[in-house]
Each structure stands twice: as C-alpha cells, then as structure tokens.
Scaffold this motif. Structure first.
Motif, PDB file in Angstrom:
ATOM      1  N   ASP A 166     -14.514  -7.967  -3.165  1.00 47.72           N
ATOM      2  CA  ASP A 166     -13.807  -8.478  -4.345  1.00 47.72           C
ATOM      3  C   ASP A 166     -14.610  -9.537  -5.098  1.00 47.72           C
ATOM      4  O   ASP A 166     -14.078 -10.205  -5.976  1.00 47.72           O
ATOM      5  CB  ASP A 166     -12.429  -9.021  -3.963  1.00 47.72           C
ATOM      6  CG  ASP A 166     -12.494 -10.258  -3.069  1.00 47.72           C
ATOM      7  OD1 ASP A 166     -13.593 -10.606  -2.584  1.00 47.72           O
ATOM      8  OD2 ASP A 166     -11.432 -10.865  -2.846  1.00 47.72           O
ATOM      9  N   SER A 169      -7.087   5.155  -1.306  1.00 53.82           N
ATOM     10  CA  SER A 169      -5.906   5.830  -1.864  1.00 53.82           C
ATOM     11  C   SER A 169      -6.276   7.243  -2.301  1.00 53.82           C
ATOM     12  O   SER A 169      -7.448   7.562  -2.505  1.00 53.82           O
ATOM     13  CB  SER A 169      -5.349   5.053  -3.057  1.00 53.82           C
ATOM     14  OG  SER A 169      -6.168   5.257  -4.193  1.00 53.82           O
ATOM     15  N   SER A 190      -8.983  -0.565  -1.233  1.00 51.84           N
ATOM     16  CA  SER A 190      -8.369  -1.883  -1.061  1.00 51.84           C
ATOM     17  C   SER A 190      -8.793  -2.427   0.293  1.00 51.84           C
ATOM     18  O   SER A 190      -8.880  -1.672   1.269  1.00 51.84           O
ATOM     19  CB  SER A 190      -6.836  -1.784  -1.102  1.00 51.84           C
ATOM     20  OG  SER A 190      -6.399  -1.271  -2.332  1.00 51.84           O
ATOM     21  N   CYS A 191      -9.047  -3.743   0.361  1.00 51.11           N
ATOM     22  CA  CYS A 191      -9.473  -4.363   1.611  1.00 51.11           C
ATOM     23  C   CYS A 191      -8.752  -5.690   1.807  1.00 51.11           C
ATOM     24  O   CYS A 191      -8.286  -6.307   0.848  1.00 51.11           O
ATOM     25  CB  CYS A 191     -10.980  -4.623   1.598  1.00 51.11           C
ATOM     26  SG  CYS A 191     -12.011  -3.135   1.474  1.00 51.11           S
ATOM     27  N   TRP A 192      -8.705  -6.168   3.077  1.00 52.17           N
ATOM     28  CA  TRP A 192      -8.057  -7.430   3.404  1.00 52.17           C
ATOM     29  C   TRP A 192      -8.597  -7.950   4.730  1.00 52.17           C
ATOM     30  O   TRP A 192      -9.143  -7.208   5.517  1.00 52.17           O
ATOM     31  CB  TRP A 192      -6.537  -7.255   3.453  1.00 52.17           C
ATOM     32  CG  TRP A 192      -6.063  -6.239   4.449  1.00 52.17           C
ATOM     33  CD1 TRP A 192      -5.670  -6.462   5.740  1.00 52.17           C
ATOM     34  CD2 TRP A 192      -5.944  -4.822   4.243  1.00 52.17           C
ATOM     35  NE1 TRP A 192      -5.314  -5.281   6.344  1.00 52.17           N
ATOM     36  CE2 TRP A 192      -5.467  -4.261   5.442  1.00 52.17           C
ATOM     37  CE3 TRP A 192      -6.198  -3.978   3.159  1.00 52.17           C
ATOM     38  CZ2 TRP A 192      -5.237  -2.897   5.598  1.00 52.17           C
ATOM     39  CZ3 TRP A 192      -5.974  -2.616   3.316  1.00 52.17           C
ATOM     40  CH2 TRP A 192      -5.497  -2.093   4.527  1.00 52.17           C
ATOM     41  N   PRO A 195      -3.825  -6.835   0.844  1.00 54.25           N
ATOM     42  CA  PRO A 195      -4.859  -6.009   0.224  1.00 54.25           C
ATOM     43  C   PRO A 195      -5.214  -6.449  -1.194  1.00 54.25           C
ATOM     44  O   PRO A 195      -4.339  -6.837  -1.972  1.00 54.25           O
ATOM     45  CB  PRO A 195      -4.215  -4.614   0.199  1.00 54.25           C
ATOM     46  CG  PRO A 195      -3.189  -4.648   1.264  1.00 54.25           C
ATOM     47  CD  PRO A 195      -2.667  -6.057   1.282  1.00 54.25           C
ATOM     48  N   VAL A 196      -6.504  -6.394  -1.493  1.00 54.49           N
ATOM     49  CA  VAL A 196      -6.997  -6.567  -2.854  1.00 54.49           C
ATOM     50  C   VAL A 196      -7.671  -5.246  -3.239  1.00 54.49           C
ATOM     51  O   VAL A 196      -8.421  -4.677  -2.457  1.00 54.49           O
ATOM     52  CB  VAL A 196      -7.983  -7.752  -2.991  1.00 54.49           C
ATOM     53  CG1 VAL A 196      -7.273  -9.065  -2.829  1.00 54.49           C
ATOM     54  CG2 VAL A 196      -9.133  -7.652  -2.024  1.00 54.49           C
ATOM     55  N   THR A 197      -7.347  -4.757  -4.430  1.00 54.98           N
ATOM     56  CA  THR A 197      -7.934  -3.497  -4.886  1.00 54.98           C
ATOM     57  C   THR A 197      -9.250  -3.794  -5.569  1.00 54.98           C
ATOM     58  O   THR A 197      -9.331  -4.672  -6.433  1.00 54.98           O
ATOM     59  CB  THR A 197      -6.969  -2.765  -5.837  1.00 54.98           C
ATOM     60  OG1 THR A 197      -5.745  -2.531  -5.130  1.00 54.98           O
ATOM     61  CG2 THR A 197      -7.548  -1.432  -6.281  1.00 54.98           C
ATOM     62  N   ALA A 211      -9.094   4.817  -5.115  1.00 58.39           N
ATOM     63  CA  ALA A 211      -9.220   3.356  -5.127  1.00 58.39           C
ATOM     64  C   ALA A 211      -9.394   2.835  -3.703  1.00 58.39           C
ATOM     65  O   ALA A 211      -8.849   3.393  -2.750  1.00 58.39           O
ATOM     66  CB  ALA A 211      -7.991   2.719  -5.755  1.00 58.39           C
ATOM     67  N   ARG A 221      -8.468 -12.828   2.760  1.00 56.92           N
ATOM     68  CA  ARG A 221      -7.283 -12.273   2.101  1.00 56.92           C
ATOM     69  C   ARG A 221      -6.295 -11.781   3.160  1.00 56.92           C
ATOM     70  O   ARG A 221      -6.672 -11.034   4.049  1.00 56.92           O
ATOM     71  CB  ARG A 221      -7.652 -11.096   1.204  1.00 56.92           C
ATOM     72  CG  ARG A 221      -8.726 -11.390   0.182  1.00 56.92           C
ATOM     73  CD  ARG A 221      -8.250 -12.321  -0.886  1.00 56.92           C
ATOM     74  NE  ARG A 221      -9.326 -12.526  -1.868  1.00 56.92           N
ATOM     75  CZ  ARG A 221      -9.217 -13.294  -2.902  1.00 56.92           C
ATOM     76  NH1 ARG A 221      -8.100 -13.945  -3.142  1.00 56.92           N
ATOM     77  NH2 ARG A 221     -10.225 -13.432  -3.737  1.00 56.92           N
ATOM     78  N   LEU A 230       0.827  -1.207   0.000  1.00 56.91           N
ATOM     79  CA  LEU A 230       0.000   0.000   0.000  1.00 56.91           C
ATOM     80  C   LEU A 230       0.859   1.253   0.000  1.00 56.91           C
ATOM     81  O   LEU A 230       1.779   1.387   0.798  1.00 56.91           O
ATOM     82  CB  LEU A 230      -0.914   0.048   1.233  1.00 56.91           C
ATOM     83  CG  LEU A 230      -2.092  -0.901   1.269  1.00 56.91           C
ATOM     84  CD1 LEU A 230      -2.929  -0.623   2.523  1.00 56.91           C
ATOM     85  CD2 LEU A 230      -2.967  -0.787   0.039  1.00 56.91           C
ATOM     86  N   CYS A 251      -9.896  -1.867   5.504  1.00 55.01           N
ATOM     87  CA  CYS A 251      -9.916  -1.285   4.160  1.00 55.01           C
ATOM     88  C   CYS A 251      -9.165   0.036   4.171  1.00 55.01           C
ATOM     89  O   CYS A 251      -9.057   0.697   5.211  1.00 55.01           O
ATOM     90  CB  CYS A 251     -11.348  -1.027   3.694  1.00 55.01           C
ATOM     91  SG  CYS A 251     -12.349  -2.506   3.462  1.00 55.01           S
TER      92      CYS A 251
END
Length: 166
Positions: free
Chosen positions: A118, A100, A106-108, A127-129, A104, A124, A83, A97
C-alpha cells in the motif's frame, strides 16, 4: 466436505480448535468451519477461504494478520473485515493477502518491509485494497508478495534483501 483439520504447534491457537494447548500430534477439527475451499498458513496464524467468497483467520494476531480490526489472538475462526468475492488467500509470516474474482488484491497485517503493497510500512488490522489490477494469482512470502497479472507478467513488492522482488 469443507471441514478443516489441523495439527502441530498451537501456542497461539493456530489450530483453530478453541484452545492454545502446546501441540496436537493428531488432527483436530477447526471449530465451526465446514465450508472451506482453500487453507493457507503463516508463521503462527491460519486462514481459510469459504465457499461464499469470505475469508476467516485464527491464531496469532499481534500484527493484525487476522484482518478482523483487532490485535487479539483467536483460537477459533474470525471473519476478515469487509472481504467478499474472494477466490484465493495466501499467508506470509505475519500478514495475509487475498485475491478477488475481479482481480483486486487486498492485504493486511505486518508491513515493516512494505509487504502489504500500500506504499507504506504501516501495520494494518483490516484489509487494504492495492492499486494492483487484473491479478489472477497472489503469493505471500516471509516479507514480500508477488502477483501474476492476467495475460502474463508478474510483479512483486516488499523486502528485497535477497533480490526476491526481481
């Protein structure tokens, strides 16, 4: 000054003082964190946004909610993988989460209700965007997440057993 102080329950190291002592009744400094601009707390984990736009997290990590690619609990801050340019961070029960500067999200972490957004229910550890664009704010609930879009309009995803995603 950017220093973070925490107190309360600490069985998972969520106070960030390098211990897992049951609790602290007075504030203790988070180890090595002197440049925080925002702090957020989940069920048993804590995260901070740094002046550099990076994110660090500590505490329980059984669902990958620290975002460091592992499921190991941490009692001191660990950098979230990959990140940069982050302007906001928010923690849910066992997930996190970030938003940016470019809008954008991103969460995990835990994803049993699709709260990571996602399109899966897969946990996860990094992070996945999301396909979300032009977001200006994001907020994590217990098992659902909402974002505010530039120019207005909100959208939500995850658990909806009480109609919380609108």
């Amino acid at each position: 000054t950017g220093e973070v102080l925490c107190w309360g329950a600490n069985t998972s190291g969520q106070l960030g003082d390098g211990t897992t002592n049951d609790m602290r009744l007075t504030p203790v400094a988070v180890v090595g964190l002197t440049d925080a601009t925002q702090v957020t707390v989940g069920g048993e984990h804590t995260c901070a946004l740094r002046r550099t736009g990076g994110v660090v997290c500590w505490g329980s990590n059984t669902n990958g909610q620290l975002g460091d690619g592992t499921v190991f609990t941490r009692s001191v801050p660990a950098a979230v993988s990959g990140l940069t340019g982050i302007v906001q961070v928010t923690a849910g029960s066992a997930y996190t989460c970030a938003l940016s500067a470019g809008g954008a999200v991103s969460c995990w972490g835990m994803n049993t209700s699709g709260q990571l957004g996602d399109g899966t229910i897969t946990q996860r550890t990094q992070p996945v965007t999301l396909s979300v664009s032009r977001a200006v704010a994001v907020s994590a609930g217990s098992s659902h997440t909402c974002a505010l879009r530039e120019g207005g309009g909100a959208f939500c995803w995850g658990a909806n057993n009480y109609g919380q995603i609108g």
